[in-house]
Design a protein around this motif. Structure first.
Motif, PDB file in Angstrom:
ATOM      1  N   PHE A  69       0.882  -1.091   0.069  1.00 35.79           N
ATOM      2  CA  PHE A  69       0.063   0.199  -0.019  1.00 35.79           C
ATOM      3  C   PHE A  69       0.683   1.320  -0.025  1.00 35.79           C
ATOM      4  CE2 PHE A  69       0.338   1.763   4.364  1.00 35.79           C
ATOM      5  CZ  PHE A  69       1.046   0.922   4.834  1.00 35.79           C
ATOM      6  N   ASN A  70       0.318   2.337  -0.160  1.00 38.28           N
ATOM      7  CA  ASN A  70       1.202   3.626  -0.367  1.00 38.28           C
ATOM      8  C   ASN A  70       0.256   4.470   0.454  1.00 38.28           C
ATOM      9  OD1 ASN A  70       2.757   5.846  -0.742  1.00 38.28           O
ATOM     10  ND2 ASN A  70       2.513   5.683  -2.973  1.00 38.28           N
ATOM     11  N   CYS A  71      -0.684   5.019  -0.397  1.00 33.76           N
ATOM     12  CA  CYS A  71      -1.490   6.235   0.087  1.00 33.76           C
ATOM     13  C   CYS A  71      -2.427   5.972   1.470  1.00 33.76           C
ATOM     14  CB  CYS A  71      -2.376   6.787  -1.032  1.00 33.76           C
ATOM     15  SG  CYS A  71      -3.695   5.870  -1.483  1.00 33.76           S
ATOM     16  N   ASP A  72      -3.126   4.716   1.257  1.00 34.42           N
ATOM     17  CA  ASP A  72      -4.022   4.181   2.163  1.00 34.42           C
ATOM     18  C   ASP A  72      -5.597   5.053   2.229  1.00 34.42           C
ATOM     19  OD1 ASP A  72      -5.328   2.486   3.967  1.00 34.42           O
ATOM     20  OD2 ASP A  72      -4.385   3.327   5.740  1.00 34.42           O
ATOM     21  N   GLY A 126      -7.132   5.246  -1.102  1.00 33.54           N
ATOM     22  CA  GLY A 126      -7.773   5.162  -2.376  1.00 33.54           C
ATOM     23  C   GLY A 126      -7.363   6.119  -3.890  1.00 33.54           C
ATOM     24  N   ASP A 127      -6.082   6.571  -3.645  1.00 33.36           N
ATOM     25  CA  ASP A 127      -5.715   7.464  -4.504  1.00 33.36           C
ATOM     26  C   ASP A 127      -4.463   6.828  -5.563  1.00 33.36           C
ATOM     27  OD1 ASP A 127      -7.417   9.474  -3.890  1.00 33.36           O
ATOM     28  OD2 ASP A 127      -6.262  10.010  -2.480  1.00 33.36           O
ATOM     29  N   CYS A 128      -3.999   5.732  -5.022  1.00 35.96           N
ATOM     30  CA  CYS A 128      -2.769   5.432  -5.862  1.00 35.96           C
ATOM     31  C   CYS A 128      -2.760   3.986  -6.633  1.00 35.96           C
ATOM     32  CB  CYS A 128      -1.698   5.466  -4.907  1.00 35.96           C
ATOM     33  SG  CYS A 128      -1.494   4.114  -3.697  1.00 35.96           S
ATOM     34  N   SER A 129      -3.759   3.197  -6.120  1.00 33.71           N
ATOM     35  CA  SER A 129      -3.587   1.779  -6.615  1.00 33.71           C
ATOM     36  C   SER A 129      -2.370   0.826  -6.327  1.00 33.71           C
ATOM     37  CB  SER A 129      -3.849   1.565  -8.455  1.00 33.71           C
ATOM     38  OG  SER A 129      -2.631   1.995  -8.868  1.00 33.71           O
ATOM     39  N   CYS A 153      -2.556  -0.816  -3.919  1.00 32.01           N
ATOM     40  CA  CYS A 153      -3.307  -1.894  -3.063  1.00 32.01           C
ATOM     41  C   CYS A 153      -3.955  -2.788  -4.002  1.00 32.01           C
ATOM     42  CB  CYS A 153      -3.757  -1.256  -1.831  1.00 32.01           C
ATOM     43  SG  CYS A 153      -5.230  -0.431  -2.259  1.00 32.01           S
ATOM     44  N   CYS A 207      -7.481  -0.840   0.236  1.00 30.90           N
ATOM     45  CA  CYS A 207      -7.682   0.010   1.176  1.00 30.90           C
ATOM     46  C   CYS A 207      -8.985   0.618   1.443  1.00 30.90           C
ATOM     47  CB  CYS A 207      -6.534   1.247   1.005  1.00 30.90           C
ATOM     48  SG  CYS A 207      -6.896   2.189  -0.208  1.00 30.90           S
TER      49      CYS A 207
HETATM   50  S1  FES Z   1      -3.031   2.236  -1.027  1.00 35.58           S
HETATM   51 FE1  FES Z   1      -3.067   3.788  -2.529  1.00 35.58          FE
HETATM   52  S2  FES Z   1      -5.224   3.173  -3.317  1.00 35.58           S
HETATM   53 FE2  FES Z   1      -4.770   1.595  -1.786  1.00 35.58          FE
END
Ligand code: FES
Length: 120
Positions: free
Chosen positions: A40-43, A45-48, A50, A102
């Protein structure tokens, strides 16, 4: 009880948990609580990062958690879902296979989650 099986190149773990009656955890939070390393990165819903593949294996009476607005936007933008997939999901006909861990909050459906974590 709901069953979640997590599968990647180096993980095959099945957990059983009570069907949530109030606030639902995200799939990412459930994975983290059980030591399953979904990237995960942003947690938010903005980066994909996850992105996971979800096969819903419970019967249709159980239903499935709806797509969030962020899932609809990001997953159709990246062509992991089509507009028809979103329509089918919103009508409760077909559970979407691409989800953001996420954002997706399982509601008691039995699922198999396949993901790549880059650790293999
Ligand atoms: S962690 Fe970025 S969209 Fe889920």
């Amino acid at each position: 009880m709901a069953t979640i099986r997590f599968i990647s190149s180096d993980v095959d773990k099945t957990i059983t948990m009570p069907v949530p009656s109030g606030d639902r955890q995200t799939l990412l939070a459930i994975a983290q609580d059980h030591g399953v390393p979904i990237l995960f990165n942003c947690d938010s819903g903005d980066c994909s990062a996850c992105l996971v593949n979800v096969e819903t294996v419970s019967d249709e009476k159980t239903g499935f958690a709806p797509l969030t607005d962020k899932e609809k936007y990001l997953l159709t933008s990246m062509v992991f879902l089509t507009d028809a997939d979103v329509e089918d999901a919103e009508a409760g006909r077909v559970a979407p296979e691409s989800r953001l861990a996420c954002q997706y909050r399982p509601g008691g459906e039995d699922i198999v989650v396949t993901f790549e974590n880059g650790l293999a």
